[in-house]
Design a protein around this motif. Structure first.
Motif, short mmCIF file in Angstrom:
data_model
loop_
_atom_site.label_atom_id
_atom_site.label_comp_id
_atom_site.label_asym_id
_atom_site.label_seq_id
_atom_site.Cartn_x
_atom_site.Cartn_y
_atom_site.Cartn_z
N THR A 32 0.86 -1.18 0.00
CA THR A 32 0.00 0.00 0.00
C THR A 32 0.90 1.23 0.00
O THR A 32 1.75 1.39 0.87
CB THR A 32 -0.90 0.02 1.25
N LEU A 33 0.72 2.08 -0.99
CA LEU A 33 1.54 3.27 -1.10
C LEU A 33 0.82 4.45 -0.46
O LEU A 33 -0.35 4.69 -0.72
CB LEU A 33 1.83 3.58 -2.57
N ARG A 34 1.54 5.17 0.40
CA ARG A 34 0.99 6.37 1.02
C ARG A 34 1.94 7.51 0.71
O ARG A 34 3.16 7.34 0.77
CB ARG A 34 0.89 6.20 2.54
N PRO A 35 1.40 8.67 0.42
CA PRO A 35 2.29 9.80 0.15
C PRO A 35 3.02 10.24 1.42
O PRO A 35 2.51 10.08 2.53
CB PRO A 35 1.34 10.89 -0.34
N LEU A 36 4.20 10.79 1.23
CA LEU A 36 4.92 11.36 2.37
C LEU A 36 4.34 12.73 2.63
O LEU A 36 4.36 13.60 1.77
CB LEU A 36 6.42 11.46 2.06
N CYS A 37 3.79 12.92 3.79
CA CYS A 37 3.09 14.16 4.10
C CYS A 37 3.82 14.96 5.17
O CYS A 37 4.09 14.43 6.25
CB CYS A 37 1.67 13.85 4.59
N PRO A 38 4.12 16.21 4.86
CA PRO A 38 4.71 17.05 5.91
C PRO A 38 3.66 17.40 6.95
O PRO A 38 2.47 17.47 6.65
CB PRO A 38 5.17 18.30 5.14
N PRO A 39 4.09 17.64 8.18
CA PRO A 39 3.10 18.00 9.21
C PRO A 39 2.57 19.42 8.98
O PRO A 39 3.30 20.30 8.53
CB PRO A 39 3.90 17.92 10.51
N LEU A 40 1.30 19.61 9.24
CA LEU A 40 0.69 20.93 9.13
C LEU A 40 0.93 21.70 10.43
O LEU A 40 0.83 21.15 11.53
CB LEU A 40 -0.82 20.81 8.90
N VAL A 41 1.24 22.96 10.28
CA VAL A 41 1.40 23.84 11.44
C VAL A 41 -0.01 24.20 11.93
O VAL A 41 -0.86 24.58 11.13
CB VAL A 41 2.18 25.11 11.07
N ALA A 42 -0.23 24.05 13.22
CA ALA A 42 -1.54 24.38 13.79
C ALA A 42 -1.53 25.83 14.25
O ALA A 42 -0.61 26.26 14.96
CB ALA A 42 -1.85 23.46 14.95
N TYR A 43 -2.51 26.61 13.83
CA TYR A 43 -2.65 28.01 14.24
C TYR A 43 -3.82 28.12 15.20
O TYR A 43 -4.90 27.60 14.93
CB TYR A 43 -2.88 28.91 13.02
N THR A 44 -3.61 28.83 16.28
CA THR A 44 -4.68 29.01 17.26
C THR A 44 -5.67 30.04 16.72
O THR A 44 -5.35 30.84 15.83
CB THR A 44 -4.11 29.52 18.60
N PRO A 45 -6.89 30.03 17.25
CA PRO A 45 -7.85 31.07 16.84
C PRO A 45 -7.33 32.48 17.11
O PRO A 45 -7.59 33.40 16.34
CB PRO A 45 -9.08 30.76 17.67
N GLN A 46 -6.55 32.64 18.19
CA GLN A 46 -6.00 33.96 18.50
C GLN A 46 -4.99 34.40 17.43
O GLN A 46 -4.98 35.57 17.03
CB GLN A 46 -5.32 33.96 19.89
N GLU A 47 -4.17 33.47 16.97
CA GLU A 47 -3.21 33.79 15.91
C GLU A 47 -3.93 34.15 14.60
O GLU A 47 -3.54 35.09 13.91
CB GLU A 47 -2.25 32.62 15.67
N GLN A 48 -4.98 33.41 14.30
CA GLN A 48 -5.73 33.69 13.08
C GLN A 48 -6.42 35.06 13.18
O GLN A 48 -6.45 35.82 12.21
CB GLN A 48 -6.75 32.59 12.83
N ALA A 49 -6.95 35.39 14.35
CA ALA A 49 -7.60 36.69 14.54
C ALA A 49 -6.57 37.82 14.43
O ALA A 49 -6.85 38.88 13.84
CB ALA A 49 -8.30 36.74 15.89
N ALA A 50 -5.37 37.62 14.98
CA ALA A 50 -4.33 38.63 14.89
C ALA A 50 -3.93 38.86 13.44
O ALA A 50 -3.74 40.02 13.01
CB ALA A 50 -3.12 38.21 15.71
N LEU A 51 -3.82 37.81 12.66
CA LEU A 51 -3.50 37.94 11.24
C LEU A 51 -4.60 38.70 10.51
O LEU A 51 -4.31 39.60 9.70
CB LEU A 51 -3.28 36.57 10.60
N ALA A 52 -5.84 38.38 10.79
CA ALA A 52 -6.96 39.07 10.15
C ALA A 52 -6.94 40.56 10.49
O ALA A 52 -7.17 41.42 9.62
CB ALA A 52 -8.28 38.44 10.57
N ARG A 53 -6.65 40.90 11.77
CA ARG A 53 -6.54 42.31 12.18
C ARG A 53 -5.43 43.02 11.41
O ARG A 53 -5.61 44.14 10.92
CB ARG A 53 -6.27 42.42 13.68
N GLU A 54 -4.29 42.38 11.31
CA GLU A 54 -3.16 43.00 10.60
C GLU A 54 -3.49 43.23 9.13
O GLU A 54 -3.14 44.28 8.58
CB GLU A 54 -1.91 42.13 10.73
#
Length: 84
Positions: A32-54
């Motif tokens: 069974t072949l599975r792709p090599l997947c890099p880990p996703l960086v998890a962003y907190t809701p606070q980080e996402q809100a700060a980005l939206a504000r900026e």
């Protein structure tokens, strides 16, 4: 007593053996072949809100939302290809 020529019989036997090996080799379990997947960086809701504000406070950053949209699409595709 005349000598017998076994070459044709050996050739047929070798051909049959080769065909049987090829057929039996196809029965092996396929890995069974599975792709090599890099880990996703998890962003907190606070980080996402700060980005939206900026982004709202700097309207001169016209290209950044386009890049972030592409980044979000890539993350979505990566989640679909590599479920946890």
């Amino acid at each position: 007593m005349p000598k017998r020529d076994y070459a044709p019989a050996l050739a047929v036997a070798a051909l049959i053996a080769a065909v049987l090996c090829a057929l039996l080799g196809g029965c092996a379990a396929q890995p069974t072949l599975r792709p090599l997947c890099p880990p996703l960086v998890a962003y907190t809701p606070q980080e996402q809100a700060a980005l939206a504000r900026e982004l709202r406070t700097h309207p001169d950053l016209a290209e950044v939302p386009l890049f972030l949209t592409d980044y979000a699409n890539e993350r979505k595709e990566l989640r679909a290809a590599c479920p946890p």
